[in-house]
Design an enzyme around this catalytic site. Structure first.
Site, PDB file in Angstrom:
ATOM      1  N   ARG A 226       0.844  -1.188   0.000  1.00  0.00           N
ATOM      2  CA  ARG A 226       0.000   0.000   0.000  1.00  0.00           C
ATOM      3  C   ARG A 226       0.880   1.239   0.000  1.00  0.00           C
ATOM      4  NH1 ARG A 226      -3.583  -2.427  -1.578  1.00  0.00           N
ATOM      5  NH2 ARG A 226      -5.642  -2.789  -0.711  1.00  0.00           N
ATOM      6  N   HIS A 274      -0.898   0.926  -9.406  1.00  0.00           N
ATOM      7  CA  HIS A 274      -1.603   0.024  -8.485  1.00  0.00           C
ATOM      8  C   HIS A 274      -2.216  -1.129  -9.284  1.00  0.00           C
ATOM      9  CE1 HIS A 274      -3.811  -0.295  -4.393  1.00  0.00           C
ATOM     10  NE2 HIS A 274      -3.775  -1.492  -4.982  1.00  0.00           N
TER      11      HIS A 274
HETATM   12  P1  NDP Z   1      -2.051 -11.316   4.638  1.00  0.00           P
HETATM   13  O1  NDP Z   1      -2.983 -10.780   5.654  1.00  0.00           O
HETATM   14  O2  NDP Z   1      -2.206 -12.726   4.190  1.00  0.00           O
HETATM   15  O3  NDP Z   1      -0.530 -11.153   5.151  1.00  0.00           O
HETATM   16  C1  NDP Z   1      -0.090 -10.004   5.789  1.00  0.00           C
HETATM   17  C2  NDP Z   1       1.328 -10.240   6.268  1.00  0.00           C
HETATM   18  O4  NDP Z   1       1.823  -9.025   6.821  1.00  0.00           O
HETATM   19  C3  NDP Z   1       1.419 -11.298   7.382  1.00  0.00           C
HETATM   20  O5  NDP Z   1       2.595 -12.052   7.271  1.00  0.00           O
HETATM   21  C4  NDP Z   1       1.475 -10.432   8.641  1.00  0.00           C
HETATM   22  O6  NDP Z   1       2.142 -11.028   9.747  1.00  0.00           O
HETATM   23  C5  NDP Z   1       2.306  -9.273   8.135  1.00  0.00           C
HETATM   24  N1  NDP Z   1       2.115  -8.108   8.997  1.00  0.00           N
HETATM   25  C6  NDP Z   1       0.967  -7.450   9.287  1.00  0.00           C
HETATM   26  N2  NDP Z   1       1.197  -6.465  10.170  1.00  0.00           N
HETATM   27  C7  NDP Z   1       2.509  -6.525  10.460  1.00  0.00           C
HETATM   28  C8  NDP Z   1       3.354  -5.789  11.332  1.00  0.00           C
HETATM   29  N3  NDP Z   1       2.891  -4.800  12.096  1.00  0.00           N
HETATM   30  N4  NDP Z   1       4.658  -6.125  11.384  1.00  0.00           N
HETATM   31  C9  NDP Z   1       5.143  -7.139  10.632  1.00  0.00           C
HETATM   32  N5  NDP Z   1       4.403  -7.886   9.789  1.00  0.00           N
HETATM   33  C10 NDP Z   1       3.095  -7.567   9.708  1.00  0.00           C
HETATM   34  O7  NDP Z   1      -2.129 -10.327   3.399  1.00  0.00           O
HETATM   35  P2  NDP Z   1      -1.894 -10.659   1.845  1.00  0.00           P
HETATM   36  O8  NDP Z   1      -0.578 -11.323   1.714  1.00  0.00           O
HETATM   37  O9  NDP Z   1      -3.086 -11.316   1.271  1.00  0.00           O
HETATM   38  O10 NDP Z   1      -1.848  -9.171   1.248  1.00  0.00           O
HETATM   39  C11 NDP Z   1      -0.894  -8.232   1.691  1.00  0.00           C
HETATM   40  C12 NDP Z   1      -1.239  -6.847   1.193  1.00  0.00           C
HETATM   41  O11 NDP Z   1      -0.959  -6.731  -0.192  1.00  0.00           O
HETATM   42  C13 NDP Z   1      -2.710  -6.456   1.270  1.00  0.00           C
HETATM   43  O12 NDP Z   1      -3.071  -6.066   2.588  1.00  0.00           O
HETATM   44  C14 NDP Z   1      -2.791  -5.303   0.297  1.00  0.00           C
HETATM   45  O13 NDP Z   1      -2.530  -4.088   0.964  1.00  0.00           O
HETATM   46  C15 NDP Z   1      -1.668  -5.598  -0.683  1.00  0.00           C
HETATM   47  N6  NDP Z   1      -2.171  -5.901  -2.028  1.00  0.00           N
HETATM   48  C16 NDP Z   1      -1.791  -5.091  -3.068  1.00  0.00           C
HETATM   49  C17 NDP Z   1      -2.199  -5.372  -4.343  1.00  0.00           C
HETATM   50  C18 NDP Z   1      -1.727  -4.561  -5.489  1.00  0.00           C
HETATM   51  O14 NDP Z   1      -2.229  -4.731  -6.608  1.00  0.00           O
HETATM   52  N7  NDP Z   1      -0.778  -3.671  -5.313  1.00  0.00           N
HETATM   53  C19 NDP Z   1      -3.087  -6.505  -4.629  1.00  0.00           C
HETATM   54  C20 NDP Z   1      -3.418  -7.281  -3.476  1.00  0.00           C
HETATM   55  C21 NDP Z   1      -2.974  -6.975  -2.228  1.00  0.00           C
HETATM   56  P3  NDP Z   1       1.591 -12.408  10.409  1.00  0.00           P
HETATM   57  O15 NDP Z   1       2.027 -13.487   9.426  1.00  0.00           O
HETATM   58  O16 NDP Z   1       2.284 -12.483  11.684  1.00  0.00           O
HETATM   59  O17 NDP Z   1       0.103 -12.251  10.488  1.00  0.00           O
HETATM   60  C1  OXD Z   2      -6.029  -5.437  -3.149  1.00  0.00           C
HETATM   61  C2  OXD Z   2      -5.582  -4.474  -4.148  1.00  0.00           C
HETATM   62  O1  OXD Z   2      -5.964  -5.146  -1.939  1.00  0.00           O
HETATM   63  O2  OXD Z   2      -5.869  -4.685  -5.361  1.00  0.00           O
HETATM   64  O3  OXD Z   2      -6.482  -6.536  -3.536  1.00  0.00           O
HETATM   65  O4  OXD Z   2      -4.909  -3.513  -3.821  1.00  0.00           O
END
Ligand code: NDP
Ligand code: OXD
Length: 311
Positions: A226, A274
């Site tokens: 993000r 994005h």
């Molecule tokens: P998940 O919820 O599956 O994974 C999130 C990961 O981030 C987990 O490993 C979590 O830790 C870690 N995390 C969260 N908070 C913290 C913190 N404070 N410190 C350290 N690690 C942290 O999310 P996804 O993998 O499905 O997606 C990740 C992000 O990708 C989405 O939230 C979205 O913002 C972004 N995204 C962007 C897209 C784009 O087109 N640019 C498309 C899709 C998603 P833990 O394993 O301990 O829970």
């Molecule tokens: C998502 C994105 O969160 O597209 O899936 O950013």
């Protein structure tokens, strides 16, 4: 069968509407506000306060993997939030990460610059095994990217909130693990969710901790998480003083990226709008409809967001 409210801001909801309405009655916002027969909301960046008006809302479906767009609403009702976990979206993200990592590793920027000058020069080449890619966020997307990078021959580190294990990946967690993780990382890939804890985390100070003793000729940042995880000004400063060699950015503090942003023309920045992993309704609507049916049979919802953690 409960009705669905569809509220999508920023892109055309038509295809989502067609696919959802093949099985359910769907109301397009702004109609349906306060309709007591609406059980589900399918949303992207809904208007603040909209969902709180629905008296019988049973579940909220985010059409993205990230849910920060929902939490931006200070009156978000207490209904469970289901987020996207989908093979197709994961595959798109893995492709984006591989593409950007390989482009930096194989010096795409240098060759593009050489080509404009018709320069025939072969720089030294190093194997992927000389490069450590560090992934911030070892969730659904981060793990899949880690596996693919490992298979491609890179050394891979991962950082998460809680300790995680991924075979063949050196993992770090929590505040105590952050600096050791960065110190062992040449290419930083950000796949974190945006939460209170992660906002602004990609700062100049953090980038300073990346390793710069590598065959790449400097540290590299790739952010597909993000935009508000990063401070655009800090990234520009890091690029300009050599703290960072290059960056691939799919997300920005302000989106769409303003035309006046220096990111657009920066020779060390690769911009995508994005678009790392687009939500495709053809893949995402069927599991949403299946979840609604299962929920009505009394089965639990899947991929429910932890409201306390914010993701
Ligand atoms: P998940 O919820 O599956 O994974 C999130 C990961 O981030 C987990 O490993 C979590 O830790 C870690 N995390 C969260 N908070 C913290 C913190 N404070 N410190 C350290 N690690 C942290 O999310 P996804 O993998 O499905 O997606 C990740 C992000 O990708 C989405 O939230 C979205 O913002 C972004 N995204 C962007 C897209 C784009 O087109 N640019 C498309 C899709 C998603 P833990 O394993 O301990 O829970
Ligand atoms: C998502 C994105 O969160 O597209 O899936 O950013």
């Amino acid at each position: 069968m409960g009705k669905v409210l569809l509220s999508i801001t920023g892109f055309n909801p038509q295809r989502w509407y067609e696919l959802l309405s093949a099985e359910r009655e769907v109301v397009l916002e702004p109609e349906g506000a306060a309709d007591p027969s609406i059980d589900y909301a399918v949303v992207w960046k809904q208007k603040p306060g909209l969902l709180a008006k629905l008296p019988n809302l049973k579940a909220i479906f985010s059409i993205g993997a990230g849910v920060d767009h929902l939490f931006a609403d200070p009156n978000l009702p207490a209904a469970p939030i289901v987020r996207v976990v989908d093979e197709n979206l994961t595959q798109h993200m893995v492709e984006y990460v591989l593409w950007r990592v390989f482009d930096h590793h194989r010096q795409g920027q240098l060759y593009r610059a050489q080509q404009t000058k018709k320069a025939w020069h072969e720089p030294p080449q190093r194997p992927a095994a000389d490069i450590s890619v560090g992934i911030m966020g070892l969730g659904n997307l981060g793990r899949a990217a880690a596996e693919a990078l490992k298979a491609a021959g890179f050394r891979v580190n991962g950082w998460s909130r809680r300790p995680q294990e991924v075979a063949g990946v050196t993992t770090f967690s929590g505040d105590a693990g952050l600096v050791p993780f960065l110190n062992a990382t040449d290419i930083l890939v950000v796949l974190l969710p945006l939460t209170e804890a992660t906002k602004g985390i990609i700062s100049y100070g953090l980038l300073k901790e990346l390793r710069r003793r590598n065959g790449l000729g400097g540290a590299v940042l790739i952010n597909a998480g993000r935009g508000k995880l990063q401070r655009d000004a800090d990234i520009l400063r890091a690029l300009d003083d050599g703290t960072l060699k290059e960056a691939s950015l799919d997300v920005f503090e302000v989106e769409p990226l303003p035309k006046t942003s220096p990111m657009w023309n920066h020779p060390k920045v690769f911009v995508t709008p994005h678009a790392a992993a687009t939500s495709d309704p053809t893949h995402l609507v069927p599991p949403m409809l299946r979840q609604m049916d299962a929920f009505e049979r009394g089965e639990p919802l899947e991929n429910v967001v932890d409201r306390t953690a914010g993701y």
